[in-house]
Design a protein around this motif. Structure first.
Motif, PDB file in Angstrom:
ATOM      1  N   LYS A  13       0.825  -1.217   0.000  1.00  0.00           N
ATOM      2  CA  LYS A  13       0.000   0.000   0.000  1.00  0.00           C
ATOM      3  C   LYS A  13       0.854   1.259   0.000  1.00  0.00           C
ATOM      4  N   LYS A  14       2.047   1.168   0.578  1.00  0.00           N
ATOM      5  CA  LYS A  14       2.969   2.309   0.586  1.00  0.00           C
ATOM      6  C   LYS A  14       3.724   2.436  -0.733  1.00  0.00           C
ATOM      7  N   GLY A  15       3.609   1.445  -1.606  1.00  0.00           N
ATOM      8  CA  GLY A  15       4.346   1.455  -2.866  1.00  0.00           C
ATOM      9  C   GLY A  15       5.784   0.997  -2.729  1.00  0.00           C
ATOM     10  N   GLU A  16       6.128   0.394  -1.588  1.00  0.00           N
ATOM     11  CA  GLU A  16       7.504  -0.067  -1.369  1.00  0.00           C
ATOM     12  C   GLU A  16       7.743  -1.440  -1.993  1.00  0.00           C
ATOM     13  N   ILE A  17       6.687  -2.193  -2.235  1.00  0.00           N
ATOM     14  CA  ILE A  17       6.757  -3.383  -3.079  1.00  0.00           C
ATOM     15  C   ILE A  17       5.560  -3.331  -4.022  1.00  0.00           C
ATOM     16  N   HIS A  18       5.671  -4.023  -5.153  1.00  0.00           N
ATOM     17  CA  HIS A  18       4.596  -4.006  -6.145  1.00  0.00           C
ATOM     18  C   HIS A  18       3.967  -5.381  -6.349  1.00  0.00           C
ATOM     19  N   GLY A  19       4.518  -6.385  -5.701  1.00  0.00           N
ATOM     20  CA  GLY A  19       3.967  -7.724  -5.823  1.00  0.00           C
ATOM     21  C   GLY A  19       4.727  -8.705  -4.951  1.00  0.00           C
ATOM     22  N   VAL A  20       4.226  -9.940  -4.906  1.00  0.00           N
ATOM     23  CA  VAL A  20       4.809 -10.989  -4.075  1.00  0.00           C
ATOM     24  C   VAL A  20       5.040 -12.235  -4.924  1.00  0.00           C
ATOM     25  N   PHE A  21       6.201 -12.845  -4.751  1.00  0.00           N
ATOM     26  CA  PHE A  21       6.510 -14.106  -5.402  1.00  0.00           C
ATOM     27  C   PHE A  21       6.505 -15.213  -4.360  1.00  0.00           C
ATOM     28  N   LEU A  22       5.769 -16.298  -4.636  1.00  0.00           N
ATOM     29  CA  LEU A  22       5.692 -17.464  -3.748  1.00  0.00           C
ATOM     30  C   LEU A  22       6.577 -18.546  -4.339  1.00  0.00           C
ATOM     31  N   SER A  23       7.602 -18.940  -3.609  1.00  0.00           N
ATOM     32  CA  SER A  23       8.651 -19.785  -4.181  1.00  0.00           C
ATOM     33  C   SER A  23       8.312 -21.270  -4.174  1.00  0.00           C
ATOM     34  N   ASN A  24       9.179 -22.011  -4.819  1.00  0.00           N
ATOM     35  CA  ASN A  24       9.184 -23.470  -4.729  1.00  0.00           C
ATOM     36  C   ASN A  24       9.566 -23.898  -3.318  1.00  0.00           C
ATOM     37  N   GLY A  25       9.472 -25.168  -3.039  1.00  0.00           N
ATOM     38  CA  GLY A  25       9.871 -25.674  -1.730  1.00  0.00           C
ATOM     39  C   GLY A  25       9.497 -27.131  -1.565  1.00  0.00           C
ATOM     40  N   PRO A  26       9.894 -27.735  -0.448  1.00  0.00           N
ATOM     41  CA  PRO A  26       9.703 -29.171  -0.238  1.00  0.00           C
ATOM     42  C   PRO A  26       8.428 -29.516   0.532  1.00  0.00           C
ATOM     43  N   GLY A  27       8.045 -30.790   0.433  1.00  0.00           N
ATOM     44  CA  GLY A  27       7.055 -31.353   1.331  1.00  0.00           C
ATOM     45  C   GLY A  27       5.602 -31.204   0.927  1.00  0.00           C
ATOM     46  N   GLU A  28       4.751 -31.667   1.827  1.00  0.00           N
ATOM     47  CA  GLU A  28       3.300 -31.678   1.658  1.00  0.00           C
ATOM     48  C   GLU A  28       2.731 -30.287   1.883  1.00  0.00           C
ATOM     49  N   PRO A  29       2.092 -29.676   0.861  1.00  0.00           N
ATOM     50  CA  PRO A  29       1.604 -28.302   1.008  1.00  0.00           C
ATOM     51  C   PRO A  29       0.467 -28.145   2.020  1.00  0.00           C
ATOM     52  N   LYS A  30      -0.391 -29.161   2.149  1.00  0.00           N
ATOM     53  CA  LYS A  30      -1.577 -29.010   2.986  1.00  0.00           C
ATOM     54  C   LYS A  30      -1.274 -28.870   4.478  1.00  0.00           C
ATOM     55  N   ILE A  31      -0.075 -29.315   4.920  1.00  0.00           N
ATOM     56  CA  ILE A  31       0.248 -29.185   6.341  1.00  0.00           C
ATOM     57  C   ILE A  31       0.727 -27.774   6.692  1.00  0.00           C
ATOM     58  N   LEU A  32       0.947 -26.936   5.680  1.00  0.00           N
ATOM     59  CA  LEU A  32       1.442 -25.575   5.910  1.00  0.00           C
ATOM     60  C   LEU A  32       0.256 -24.636   6.149  1.00  0.00           C
ATOM     61  N   LYS A  33      -0.482 -24.899   7.224  1.00  0.00           N
ATOM     62  CA  LYS A  33      -1.720 -24.178   7.512  1.00  0.00           C
ATOM     63  C   LYS A  33      -1.497 -22.680   7.687  1.00  0.00           C
ATOM     64  N   ASP A  34      -0.467 -22.306   8.443  1.00  0.00           N
ATOM     65  CA  ASP A  34      -0.206 -20.884   8.699  1.00  0.00           C
ATOM     66  C   ASP A  34       0.173 -20.150   7.417  1.00  0.00           C
ATOM     67  N   GLU A  35       1.017 -20.789   6.598  1.00  0.00           N
ATOM     68  CA  GLU A  35       1.444 -20.164   5.351  1.00  0.00           C
ATOM     69  C   GLU A  35       0.251 -19.978   4.409  1.00  0.00           C
ATOM     70  N   ILE A  36      -0.621 -20.971   4.343  1.00  0.00           N
ATOM     71  CA  ILE A  36      -1.811 -20.894   3.494  1.00  0.00           C
ATOM     72  C   ILE A  36      -2.719 -19.748   3.936  1.00  0.00           C
ATOM     73  N   ALA A  37      -2.875 -19.589   5.253  1.00  0.00           N
ATOM     74  CA  ALA A  37      -3.718 -18.512   5.781  1.00  0.00           C
ATOM     75  C   ALA A  37      -3.154 -17.136   5.422  1.00  0.00           C
ATOM     76  N   GLU A  38      -1.827 -16.988   5.462  1.00  0.00           N
ATOM     77  CA  GLU A  38      -1.202 -15.705   5.129  1.00  0.00           C
ATOM     78  C   GLU A  38      -1.348 -15.404   3.636  1.00  0.00           C
TER      79      GLU A  38
END
Length: 370
Positions: free
Chosen positions: A226-251
């Motif tokens: 909102k401040k214009g200090e970033i213009h977007g977000v990149f979500l990277s590759n990574g290991p393991g089962e995605p569904k157990i990453l509850k906190d990351e999914i919520a964010e």
């Protein structure tokens, strides 16, 4: 060194070991790439896995610092048919064995890797224990059965950076690194196990890159947006089962609701699907290699791609996203563009390290989106 291997389907094997001795646990996956073994071994997405190379001889070109995709090796180890202790390449600095010893990882050789690939193909990915210390099948079996399954372990917190940093290195052109251009847009990378060459490609797409730990709060990034200090977000590759990453999914869901432009690759692609309520599923033996044909449904061109994943997004995702890419080996969803959000994502690896260069345009599409 003599090595002993026990697989969860009760197969017991013996072979020889190189690199670092000891006892290691992991999941067997096979990779069909014919080159680029150092980039594969150093990819954080292989955390908790043994890589079975279908290429029959490994080690010939040695290793060097430039080809590392991360500072550590998070894979449990590697299996090769024939290991070459000597190397010959003008860029090489040390042997593969020295490299594995430095990173305290085991290499298994003098084993029928074709048998292992067929076994994984027919049975699916298998848990395994490998040891140069324990020769007893029963003791190895007991240790393996007592260990956690890979689907239960959060590897992301192990592979992610511990603090934010800026990345300014561009794509390697054979002699030196291209200097980054004057950037017009800034992107925040959430590091779930990001490969170095993904960061290089983002810089090469004329983006200013800052990398954040996996547990960065969405509200902090939304404030920067909102401040214009970033213009977007990149979500990277990574290991393991995605569904157990509850906190990351919520964010990620919070970022999407704030209409922050995003690009997801591999695990990032899967986490986006879960954030929108479309759960990922585990494939029988995944897709790992540098020869996977993918059709771009928007221009009807076929791209040969690099792949490294055990999980995939469901077909039902088409309810909220346009399917932009499909895998021609399995017809599974490879890429999407969300209908009501400034978000694109792909399952394959357009940074092409190692692998073909035909999908690099994805990074420019993201820059245009920003």
């Amino acid at each position: 060194m003599k090595a002993y291997i026990y697989l969860e389907n009760d197969v017991f094997l013996s072979a020889r070991a190189f690199g670092y001795g000891g006892t290691f646990l992991g999941e067997l996956v096979f990779n069909t790439s014919m080159s680029g073994y150092q980039e594969i071994i150093s990819d954080p997405s292989y955390a908790g896995q043994f890589i079975v190379f279908s290429m029959p001889e490994i080690g010939i070109v040695g290793t060097n610092e430039d080809d590392n995709e991360s500072k550590e090796v998070f894979a449990s180890g590697i299996f090769v048919r024939e290991f070459s202790p000597t190397f010959s390449n003008y860029r090489a600095k040390e042997s593969l064995e020295t490299y594995l010893k430095k990173h305290q990882k085991i290499g298994i050789y003098d084993i029928d890797t074709r048998f292992l690939v067929k076994l994984i193909r027919d049975s699916g990915n298998l848990r395994a224990i490998v040891s140069t210390e324990i020769a007893s099948k029963e003791e190895l079996k007991e240790r393996l059965l007592a260990s956690k399954k890979i689907d239960e372990i959060n590897f992301v917190k192990e592979v992610s950076t511990k603090k934010p940093y800026k990345h300014e290195q561009g794509v390697w052109n054979g002699k030196t690194y291209d200097k980054p251009k004057k950037s017009q847009k800034k992107v925040a990378v959430i590091d779930y196990g990001v490969k170095k060459n993904i960061l290089n490609e983002l810089v090469d797409a004329n983006l200013a890159v800052e990398v954040f730990p996996y547990d960065v709060k969405a509200q902090d990034l939304i404030t920067l947006f909102k401040k214009g200090e970033i213009h977007g977000v990149f979500l990277s590759n990574g290991p393991g089962e995605p569904k157990i990453l509850k906190d990351e999914i919520a964010e990620i869901k919070k970022l999407a609701e704030a209409k922050v432009p995003m690009l997801g690759i591999c695990l990032g692609h899967q986490l986006l699907s879960n954030a929108f309520g479309y759960e990922t599923y585990k494939m029988k033996f995944g897709q790992h290699g540098a020869n996977h044909p993918v059709i771009n449904l928007e221009n009807k061109k076929v791209e040969i791609t690099a792949q490294n994943h055990n999980y995939n997004v469901p077909e039902e995702l088409c309810k909220i996203a346009f399917i932009t890419h499909r895998n021609l080996f399995g017809d599974n969803v490879e890429g999407v563009r969300y209908k009501d959000y400034p978000i694109i994502s792909v399952q394959h690896h357009p940074e092409s390290s190692s692998g073909p260069h035909e999908s690099k345009y994805i990074f420019k599409e993201f820059a245009n989106l920003l």
